[in-house]
Scaffold this motif. Structure first.
Motif, PDB file in Angstrom:
ATOM      1  N   ASN A 160       0.816  -1.218   0.000  1.00 33.60           N
ATOM      2  CA  ASN A 160       0.000   0.000   0.000  1.00 33.60           C
ATOM      3  C   ASN A 160       0.853   1.273   0.000  1.00 33.60           C
ATOM      4  O   ASN A 160       0.325   2.379   0.053  1.00 33.60           O
ATOM      5  CB  ASN A 160      -0.961   0.023   1.189  1.00 33.60           C
ATOM      6  CG  ASN A 160      -2.314   0.585   0.791  1.00 33.60           C
ATOM      7  OD1 ASN A 160      -2.731   0.456  -0.361  1.00 33.60           O
ATOM      8  ND2 ASN A 160      -3.006   1.205   1.726  1.00 33.60           N
ATOM      9  N   SER A 161       2.180   1.103  -0.072  1.00 27.81           N
ATOM     10  CA  SER A 161       3.045   2.278  -0.223  1.00 27.81           C
ATOM     11  C   SER A 161       3.289   2.580  -1.693  1.00 27.81           C
ATOM     12  O   SER A 161       3.904   3.585  -2.039  1.00 27.81           O
ATOM     13  CB  SER A 161       4.383   2.051   0.488  1.00 27.81           C
ATOM     14  OG  SER A 161       5.168   1.106  -0.217  1.00 27.81           O
ATOM     15  N   ILE A 162       2.790   1.691  -2.571  1.00 27.15           N
ATOM     16  CA  ILE A 162       2.958   1.870  -4.019  1.00 27.15           C
ATOM     17  C   ILE A 162       1.774   2.648  -4.579  1.00 27.15           C
ATOM     18  O   ILE A 162       0.623   2.243  -4.410  1.00 27.15           O
ATOM     19  CB  ILE A 162       3.079   0.514  -4.733  1.00 27.15           C
ATOM     20  CG1 ILE A 162       4.309  -0.245  -4.226  1.00 27.15           C
ATOM     21  CG2 ILE A 162       3.169   0.706  -6.248  1.00 27.15           C
ATOM     22  CD1 ILE A 162       4.420  -1.666  -4.749  1.00 27.15           C
ATOM     23  N   LEU A 163       2.061   3.754  -5.233  1.00 28.72           N
ATOM     24  CA  LEU A 163       1.024   4.604  -5.814  1.00 28.72           C
ATOM     25  C   LEU A 163       0.586   4.067  -7.174  1.00 28.72           C
ATOM     26  O   LEU A 163      -0.585   3.832  -7.424  1.00 28.72           O
ATOM     27  CB  LEU A 163       1.550   6.033  -5.946  1.00 28.72           C
ATOM     28  CG  LEU A 163       0.560   7.141  -6.298  1.00 28.72           C
ATOM     29  CD1 LEU A 163      -0.529   7.256  -5.250  1.00 28.72           C
ATOM     30  CD2 LEU A 163       1.305   8.475  -6.437  1.00 28.72           C
ATOM     31  N   VAL A 209      -2.498   1.006 -11.370  1.00 26.41           N
ATOM     32  CA  VAL A 209      -2.686   1.951 -10.262  1.00 26.41           C
ATOM     33  C   VAL A 209      -3.203   1.260  -9.010  1.00 26.41           C
ATOM     34  O   VAL A 209      -3.879   0.234  -9.074  1.00 26.41           O
ATOM     35  CB  VAL A 209      -3.655   3.100 -10.639  1.00 26.41           C
ATOM     36  CG1 VAL A 209      -3.144   3.883 -11.818  1.00 26.41           C
ATOM     37  CG2 VAL A 209      -5.053   2.573 -10.894  1.00 26.41           C
ATOM     38  N   ASN A 210      -2.871   1.862  -7.880  1.00 26.80           N
ATOM     39  CA  ASN A 210      -3.418   1.448  -6.595  1.00 26.80           C
ATOM     40  C   ASN A 210      -4.761   2.147  -6.420  1.00 26.80           C
ATOM     41  O   ASN A 210      -4.829   3.370  -6.320  1.00 26.80           O
ATOM     42  CB  ASN A 210      -2.442   1.848  -5.476  1.00 26.80           C
ATOM     43  CG  ASN A 210      -2.846   1.285  -4.131  1.00 26.80           C
ATOM     44  OD1 ASN A 210      -4.024   1.073  -3.858  1.00 26.80           O
ATOM     45  ND2 ASN A 210      -1.858   1.067  -3.272  1.00 26.80           N
ATOM     46  N   LEU A 211      -5.843   1.359  -6.404  1.00 29.34           N
ATOM     47  CA  LEU A 211      -7.193   1.926  -6.346  1.00 29.34           C
ATOM     48  C   LEU A 211      -7.432   2.744  -5.082  1.00 29.34           C
ATOM     49  O   LEU A 211      -8.294   3.621  -5.055  1.00 29.34           O
ATOM     50  CB  LEU A 211      -8.233   0.807  -6.441  1.00 29.34           C
ATOM     51  CG  LEU A 211      -8.266   0.033  -7.761  1.00 29.34           C
ATOM     52  CD1 LEU A 211      -9.282  -1.112  -7.673  1.00 29.34           C
ATOM     53  CD2 LEU A 211      -8.592   0.946  -8.928  1.00 29.34           C
ATOM     54  N   ASN A 212      -6.658   2.470  -4.032  1.00 32.41           N
ATOM     55  CA  ASN A 212      -6.829   3.213  -2.779  1.00 32.41           C
ATOM     56  C   ASN A 212      -6.499   4.691  -2.935  1.00 32.41           C
ATOM     57  O   ASN A 212      -6.934   5.513  -2.110  1.00 32.41           O
ATOM     58  CB  ASN A 212      -5.942   2.629  -1.680  1.00 32.41           C
ATOM     59  CG  ASN A 212      -6.435   1.282  -1.198  1.00 32.41           C
ATOM     60  OD1 ASN A 212      -7.634   1.045  -1.140  1.00 32.41           O
ATOM     61  ND2 ASN A 212      -5.516   0.390  -0.867  1.00 32.41           N
ATOM     62  N   TYR A 213      -5.739   5.044  -3.989  1.00 36.75           N
ATOM     63  CA  TYR A 213      -5.270   6.415  -4.128  1.00 36.75           C
ATOM     64  C   TYR A 213      -5.858   7.143  -5.343  1.00 36.75           C
ATOM     65  O   TYR A 213      -5.379   8.195  -5.731  1.00 36.75           O
ATOM     66  CB  TYR A 213      -3.741   6.442  -4.181  1.00 36.75           C
ATOM     67  CG  TYR A 213      -3.134   5.803  -2.954  1.00 36.75           C
ATOM     68  CD1 TYR A 213      -3.490   6.244  -1.676  1.00 36.75           C
ATOM     69  CD2 TYR A 213      -2.239   4.739  -3.055  1.00 36.75           C
ATOM     70  CE1 TYR A 213      -2.964   5.651  -0.548  1.00 36.75           C
ATOM     71  CE2 TYR A 213      -1.710   4.143  -1.919  1.00 36.75           C
ATOM     72  CZ  TYR A 213      -2.077   4.604  -0.668  1.00 36.75           C
ATOM     73  OH  TYR A 213      -1.560   4.013   0.461  1.00 36.75           O
ATOM     74  N   VAL A 214      -6.896   6.546  -5.936  1.00 33.87           N
ATOM     75  CA  VAL A 214      -7.608   7.223  -7.020  1.00 33.87           C
ATOM     76  C   VAL A 214      -8.625   8.182  -6.399  1.00 33.87           C
ATOM     77  O   VAL A 214      -9.472   7.772  -5.606  1.00 33.87           O
ATOM     78  CB  VAL A 214      -8.330   6.210  -7.931  1.00 33.87           C
ATOM     79  CG1 VAL A 214      -9.194   6.933  -8.968  1.00 33.87           C
ATOM     80  CG2 VAL A 214      -7.316   5.317  -8.631  1.00 33.87           C
ATOM     81  N   THR A 215      -8.525   9.466  -6.736  1.00 35.91           N
ATOM     82  CA  THR A 215      -9.441  10.453  -6.157  1.00 35.91           C
ATOM     83  C   THR A 215     -10.501  10.937  -7.135  1.00 35.91           C
ATOM     84  O   THR A 215     -11.541  11.441  -6.732  1.00 35.91           O
ATOM     85  CB  THR A 215      -8.657  11.688  -5.650  1.00 35.91           C
ATOM     86  OG1 THR A 215      -7.931  12.261  -6.747  1.00 35.91           O
ATOM     87  CG2 THR A 215      -7.686  11.287  -4.544  1.00 35.91           C
ATOM     88  N   ARG A 216     -10.243  10.785  -8.429  1.00 33.29           N
ATOM     89  CA  ARG A 216     -11.205  11.298  -9.416  1.00 33.29           C
ATOM     90  C   ARG A 216     -11.030  10.583 -10.748  1.00 33.29           C
ATOM     91  O   ARG A 216      -9.918  10.220 -11.124  1.00 33.29           O
ATOM     92  CB  ARG A 216     -11.010  12.809  -9.605  1.00 33.29           C
ATOM     93  CG  ARG A 216     -12.031  13.468 -10.521  1.00 33.29           C
ATOM     94  CD  ARG A 216     -11.843  14.990 -10.562  1.00 33.29           C
ATOM     95  NE  ARG A 216     -12.224  15.605  -9.304  1.00 33.29           N
ATOM     96  CZ  ARG A 216     -11.368  16.064  -8.399  1.00 33.29           C
ATOM     97  NH1 ARG A 216     -10.080  15.998  -8.640  1.00 33.29           N
ATOM     98  NH2 ARG A 216     -11.790  16.606  -7.272  1.00 33.29           N
ATOM     99  N   PHE A 217     -12.150  10.389 -11.451  1.00 32.25           N
ATOM    100  CA  PHE A 217     -12.108   9.817 -12.798  1.00 32.25           C
ATOM    101  C   PHE A 217     -12.834  10.761 -13.749  1.00 32.25           C
ATOM    102  O   PHE A 217     -14.013  11.068 -13.559  1.00 32.25           O
ATOM    103  CB  PHE A 217     -12.772   8.435 -12.814  1.00 32.25           C
ATOM    104  CG  PHE A 217     -12.903   7.841 -14.193  1.00 32.25           C
ATOM    105  CD1 PHE A 217     -11.834   7.827 -15.071  1.00 32.25           C
ATOM    106  CD2 PHE A 217     -14.106   7.280 -14.608  1.00 32.25           C
ATOM    107  CE1 PHE A 217     -11.950   7.267 -16.337  1.00 32.25           C
ATOM    108  CE2 PHE A 217     -14.238   6.729 -15.878  1.00 32.25           C
ATOM    109  CZ  PHE A 217     -13.153   6.722 -16.741  1.00 32.25           C
ATOM    110  N   CYS A 228      -4.059  10.782  -5.554  1.00 34.36           N
ATOM    111  CA  CYS A 228      -4.030  11.629  -4.364  1.00 34.36           C
ATOM    112  C   CYS A 228      -2.865  12.613  -4.357  1.00 34.36           C
ATOM    113  O   CYS A 228      -2.912  13.611  -3.637  1.00 34.36           O
ATOM    114  CB  CYS A 228      -4.000  10.759  -3.109  1.00 34.36           C
ATOM    115  SG  CYS A 228      -2.530   9.728  -2.983  1.00 34.36           S
ATOM    116  N   ASN A 229      -1.839  12.353  -5.139  1.00 35.11           N
ATOM    117  CA  ASN A 229      -0.702  13.280  -5.204  1.00 35.11           C
ATOM    118  C   ASN A 229      -0.873  14.330  -6.292  1.00 35.11           C
ATOM    119  O   ASN A 229       0.035  15.123  -6.550  1.00 35.11           O
ATOM    120  CB  ASN A 229       0.606  12.514  -5.411  1.00 35.11           C
ATOM    121  CG  ASN A 229       0.687  11.850  -6.775  1.00 35.11           C
ATOM    122  OD1 ASN A 229      -0.331  11.687  -7.454  1.00 35.11           O
ATOM    123  ND2 ASN A 229       1.882  11.465  -7.181  1.00 35.11           N
ATOM    124  N   GLY A 230      -2.026  14.316  -6.960  1.00 31.36           N
ATOM    125  CA  GLY A 230      -2.307  15.309  -7.992  1.00 31.36           C
ATOM    126  C   GLY A 230      -1.953  14.864  -9.398  1.00 31.36           C
ATOM    127  O   GLY A 230      -2.304  15.532 -10.375  1.00 31.36           O
TER     128      GLY A 230
END
Length: 251
Positions: A160-163, A209-217, A228-230
């Protein structure tokens, strides 16, 4: 291509073997150098770091076996070439992959190359098994780790540290939450098979991609996901529905 060095004190023998490899195995071998002595070969091996060395046994001043005494490390496969079969025992003692009797013919060369391929395939399977054992679930998902193969060993990361992961030909870039980038000499498909499919989704031929860090589609005009990092990454049309279903199931 297999990075290869040919070592033989006879010019004609070096050239003949080189032509055999090019003629019968096009696009399989990259002949880095052709050396006429052990001393010249040591310099070439340290410079080019070959995967395979064809090594003549009988040479003036220093024979082929002397090469192993003068190298600090032997990180390549060796195929001895000799006109005398009695050297086969010594070749086996040096843990050579195989030996070829001169004059070298296509049939014998083909069998030897098959041994090389079989050994490489076996090593690849053993590596995958070792990685699998490293990646066995030992508790909560936040503590799960993946062992990524590097040039000098393994890099242990919490999954979970992999973006996200990005393909670059036969290499793969691992982008981490802390900003680190790891470049591995493995394909994206190889890394994808190591990561849990419940968390990591292929959104494009070049991105995982790591789905935990997807903020928008964004599905207007160009298909994009924002992390999450933009950062934004493309979603291929072919992967669109699969990605949407994965996001829904994740929720």
């Amino acid at each position: 291509m297999i990075r290869t060095i040919i070592i033989d004190d006879e010019f004609n023998a070096r050239e003949f073997l080189g032509k055999l490899l090019i003629r019968y195995f096009p696009d399989k071998f990259l002949i880095l150098d052709k050396c006429e002595s052990v001393d010249e070969a040591i310099v070439s091996i340290e410079k080019y770091n070959p995967e395979l060395v064809f090594l003549d046994v009988q040479m003036p001043n220093k024979n082929g076996f002397q090469l192993f005494k003068e190298l600090n490390k032997v990180q390549f496969e060796v195929i001895f070439t000799t006109a005398h079969s009695e050297f086969a025992i010594d070749a086996i003692k040096c843990s050579a992959l195989d030996y070829l009797l001169k004059p070298i013919n296509y049939i014998d060369l083909l069998e030897t190359i098959k041994k090389y391929d079989d050994k490489q395939n076996k090593a690849s399977q053993e590596e995958k098994l070792r990685l699998l054992l490293e990646n066995i679930d030992t508790g909560g998902s936040e503590f799960n780790r993946i062992a990524l193969p590097t040039e000098n060993g393994f890099e242990l990361l919490k999954t979970n540290s992999i973006l996200y992961c990005e393909a670059d030909s036969n290499y793969c870039k691992i982008v981490c939450l802390d900003g680190r980038n790891l470049v591995l000499s493995k394909t994206l498909k190889y890394i994808e098979e190591l990561l849990p499919s419940s968390i990591f989704q292929r959104i494009h031929k070049s991105y995982l991609v790591n789905l935990n860090y997807v903020t928008r589609f964004n599905k207007t005009n160009e298909l994009l996901v924002e992390l999450c990092n933009g950062e934004t990454l493309p979603v291929s049309v072919r992967k669109k529905e699969e990605f949407i279903n994965a996001i829904i199931q994740k929720k």
